[in-house]
Design a protein around this motif. Structure first.
Motif, PDB file in Angstrom:
ATOM      1  N   MET A 150      -4.051 -27.891 -25.726  1.00 54.36           N
ATOM      2  CA  MET A 150      -2.604 -27.873 -25.523  1.00 54.36           C
ATOM      3  C   MET A 150      -1.964 -27.038 -26.626  1.00 54.36           C
ATOM      4  N   LEU A 151      -0.977 -26.226 -26.249  1.00 57.23           N
ATOM      5  CA  LEU A 151      -0.290 -25.372 -27.201  1.00 57.23           C
ATOM      6  C   LEU A 151       1.217 -25.597 -27.164  1.00 57.23           C
ATOM      7  N   PHE A 152       1.832 -25.703 -28.331  1.00 53.92           N
ATOM      8  CA  PHE A 152       3.275 -25.533 -28.459  1.00 53.92           C
ATOM      9  C   PHE A 152       3.522 -24.041 -28.668  1.00 53.92           C
ATOM     10  N   THR A 153       4.385 -23.435 -27.852  1.00 46.75           N
ATOM     11  CA  THR A 153       4.673 -22.010 -27.978  1.00 46.75           C
ATOM     12  C   THR A 153       6.180 -21.777 -27.880  1.00 46.75           C
ATOM     13  N   ARG A 154       6.556 -20.526 -28.101  1.00 46.33           N
ATOM     14  CA  ARG A 154       7.951 -20.106 -27.921  1.00 46.33           C
ATOM     15  C   ARG A 154       7.959 -18.752 -27.220  1.00 46.33           C
ATOM     16  N   ALA A 155       8.916 -18.537 -26.321  1.00 48.17           N
ATOM     17  CA  ALA A 155       9.018 -17.265 -25.611  1.00 48.17           C
ATOM     18  C   ALA A 155       9.178 -16.118 -26.595  1.00 48.17           C
ATOM     19  N   GLY A 156       8.422 -15.035 -26.384  1.00 50.11           N
ATOM     20  CA  GLY A 156       8.529 -13.859 -27.226  1.00 50.11           C
ATOM     21  C   GLY A 156       7.756 -13.924 -28.521  1.00 50.11           C
ATOM     22  N   ARG A 165      12.127 -30.056 -33.637  1.00 46.99           N
ATOM     23  CA  ARG A 165      11.911 -31.383 -34.215  1.00 46.99           C
ATOM     24  C   ARG A 165      10.709 -32.063 -33.576  1.00 46.99           C
ATOM     25  N   ALA A 166      10.545 -31.906 -32.258  1.00 47.92           N
ATOM     26  CA  ALA A 166       9.399 -32.493 -31.570  1.00 47.92           C
ATOM     27  C   ALA A 166       8.100 -31.871 -32.067  1.00 47.92           C
ATOM     28  N   VAL A 167       8.096 -30.545 -32.265  1.00 48.59           N
ATOM     29  CA  VAL A 167       6.913 -29.874 -32.799  1.00 48.59           C
ATOM     30  C   VAL A 167       6.603 -30.394 -34.191  1.00 48.59           C
ATOM     31  N   ARG A 168       7.644 -30.520 -35.024  1.00 43.02           N
ATOM     32  CA  ARG A 168       7.457 -30.998 -36.394  1.00 43.02           C
ATOM     33  C   ARG A 168       6.945 -32.431 -36.416  1.00 43.02           C
ATOM     34  N   ALA A 169       7.464 -33.253 -35.519  1.00 41.69           N
ATOM     35  CA  ALA A 169       7.025 -34.653 -35.458  1.00 41.69           C
ATOM     36  C   ALA A 169       5.560 -34.754 -35.048  1.00 41.69           C
ATOM     37  N   ALA A 170       5.131 -33.863 -34.159  1.00 35.68           N
ATOM     38  CA  ALA A 170       3.757 -33.922 -33.659  1.00 35.68           C
ATOM     39  C   ALA A 170       2.763 -33.255 -34.590  1.00 35.68           C
ATOM     40  N   THR A 171       3.202 -32.202 -35.312  1.00 36.31           N
ATOM     41  CA  THR A 171       2.250 -31.394 -36.070  1.00 36.31           C
ATOM     42  C   THR A 171       2.526 -31.316 -37.560  1.00 36.31           C
ATOM     43  N   GLY A 172       3.767 -31.659 -37.976  1.00 34.81           N
ATOM     44  CA  GLY A 172       4.148 -31.501 -39.379  1.00 34.81           C
ATOM     45  C   GLY A 172       4.546 -30.079 -39.725  1.00 34.81           C
ATOM     46  N   ALA A 173       4.633 -29.207 -38.714  1.00 33.41           N
ATOM     47  CA  ALA A 173       4.970 -27.797 -38.945  1.00 33.41           C
ATOM     48  C   ALA A 173       6.163 -27.395 -38.091  1.00 33.41           C
ATOM     49  N   ASP A 174       6.927 -26.405 -38.587  1.00 37.94           N
ATOM     50  CA  ASP A 174       8.065 -25.877 -37.829  1.00 37.94           C
ATOM     51  C   ASP A 174       7.687 -24.647 -37.015  1.00 37.94           C
ATOM     52  N   SER A 175       6.577 -24.019 -37.335  1.00 34.93           N
ATOM     53  CA  SER A 175       6.208 -22.759 -36.702  1.00 34.93           C
ATOM     54  C   SER A 175       5.376 -22.982 -35.443  1.00 34.93           C
ATOM     55  N   VAL A 176       5.360 -21.968 -34.597  1.00 34.08           N
ATOM     56  CA  VAL A 176       4.512 -21.970 -33.408  1.00 34.08           C
ATOM     57  C   VAL A 176       3.687 -20.683 -33.439  1.00 34.08           C
ATOM     58  N   PRO A 177       2.512 -20.673 -32.778  1.00 35.93           N
ATOM     59  CA  PRO A 177       1.972 -21.774 -31.962  1.00 35.93           C
ATOM     60  C   PRO A 177       1.395 -22.895 -32.824  1.00 35.93           C
ATOM     61  N   GLN A 178       1.309 -24.052 -32.219  1.00 35.90           N
ATOM     62  CA  GLN A 178       0.554 -25.173 -32.774  1.00 35.90           C
ATOM     63  C   GLN A 178      -0.396 -25.620 -31.672  1.00 35.90           C
ATOM     64  N   ILE A 179      -1.678 -25.638 -31.993  1.00 39.11           N
ATOM     65  CA  ILE A 179      -2.709 -25.842 -30.978  1.00 39.11           C
ATOM     66  C   ILE A 179      -3.464 -27.129 -31.231  1.00 39.11           C
ATOM     67  N   PHE A 180      -3.629 -27.918 -30.167  1.00 42.25           N
ATOM     68  CA  PHE A 180      -4.439 -29.130 -30.201  1.00 42.25           C
ATOM     69  C   PHE A 180      -5.661 -28.922 -29.320  1.00 42.25           C
ATOM     70  N   VAL A 181      -6.817 -29.380 -29.786  1.00 45.63           N
ATOM     71  CA  VAL A 181      -8.045 -29.366 -28.984  1.00 45.63           C
ATOM     72  C   VAL A 181      -8.644 -30.761 -29.010  1.00 45.63           C
ATOM     73  N   ASP A 182      -8.786 -31.348 -27.832  1.00 48.29           N
ATOM     74  CA  ASP A 182      -9.337 -32.702 -27.702  1.00 48.29           C
ATOM     75  C   ASP A 182      -8.603 -33.697 -28.600  1.00 48.29           C
ATOM     76  N   GLY A 183      -7.281 -33.541 -28.663  1.00 47.43           N
ATOM     77  CA  GLY A 183      -6.455 -34.468 -29.434  1.00 47.43           C
ATOM     78  C   GLY A 183      -6.378 -34.158 -30.913  1.00 47.43           C
ATOM     79  N   GLN A 184      -7.097 -33.139 -31.387  1.00 44.35           N
ATOM     80  CA  GLN A 184      -7.101 -32.784 -32.802  1.00 44.35           C
ATOM     81  C   GLN A 184      -6.232 -31.556 -33.030  1.00 44.35           C
TER      82      GLN A 184
END
Length: 247
Positions: free
Chosen positions: A174-180, A210-229
């Motif tokens: 799963m990836l958090f991304t942003r357009a562009g 804020r949702a990205v930060r809450a899930a990952t501790g980071a403000d930047s994207v992408p943030q990638i999860f693999v098998d829940g990690q």
């Protein structure tokens, strides 16, 4: 009592399908003759368990099943072809063949036609799966007969474990991304190159930083999860992929 029909032939019926705006009769032999087929049957299109779990996981594991000797993965339900076609589109399940058993003939021939009058469904299929080789049922997984809609043994993972308990399953990505975002495009490109499926959550109106930060501790994207990690960004994904390929 629902009968386990291992060793018997599947029923000989004609499925009334609609393909590219035309009526097409599909006979049992068209599906099963000379092939290894996984079938899973369920109570109804667009119903909760069928839509949230049964179909998505079979669609996800279809390539792995095919790598392990399965020619086709088939979903059968006592619904008409228009409903089944729309459900297939809604599910984006292009790795599965959806067969409408509108009159319940196949399901009745399997001994799996049950009353769902209490839900206003009429006659529907009990939930089960089976492995069929050249029209002969080799293995059946029939859900236990108890109230409600049990979903314990007819799932894709159970079927794959029967066919090959050592089969390698795809990672859940799963990836958090942003357009562009060029780094997001790089991450998705690396996954595409390796044929890895992924779910993409785009930061915007419905998902905030804020949702990205809450899930990952980071403000930047992408943030990638693999098998829940949490793997991190595109550089970390490149390192993870390199380590995976070197192993």
């Amino acid at each position: 009592m629902l009968e386990n029909r291992e060793g018997q032939r599947v029923p000989t019926v004609t499925f009334k399908t609609r393909q590219q705006g035309e009526w097409v009769d599909v006979k049992s032999d068209d599906i099963f003759a000379g092939k290894t087929v996984v079938v899973f049957s369920l109570p109804g299109a667009f119903t909760p368990t069928c839509s949230s779990a049964h179909v998505p996981r079979y669609n996800e594991l279809a390539p792995v099943l095919k790598e392990n000797g399965v020619d086709e993965v088939v979903c059968i339900s006592v619904n008409d072809t228009f409903v089944m076609n729309e459900w297939a589109k809604e599910q984006k399940a292009d790795r599965i063949t959806f067969l409408p058993d509108g009159n319940g003939e196949f399901t009745e021939g399997m001994g799996m036609l049950v009353d769902k009058d209490d839900l206003g469904f009429g006659k529907r299929s009990w939930r089960y799966s089976m492995l069929v080789k050249d029209g002969v049922i080799e293995k059946m997984f029939i859900e236990p007969q108890k109230p409600g809609d049990p979903f314990e043994v007819s799932d894709a993972d159970t079927m794959l474990a029967h066919i090959n308990p050592n089969a390698k399953k795809p990672h859940d990505v799963m990836l958090f991304t942003r357009a562009g975002c060029p780094f997001c495009a790089r991450a998705k490109g690396m996954l595409h190159e390796r044929g890895m499926d992924f779910e993409e959550v785009t930061v915007g109106d419905s998902v905030s930083v804020r949702a990205v930060r809450a899930a990952t501790g980071a403000d930047s994207v992408p943030q990638i999860f693999v098998d829940g990690q949490l793997i991190g960004g595109s550089d970390e994904l490149a390192e993870w992929l390199s380590a995976r390929e070197a192993a």
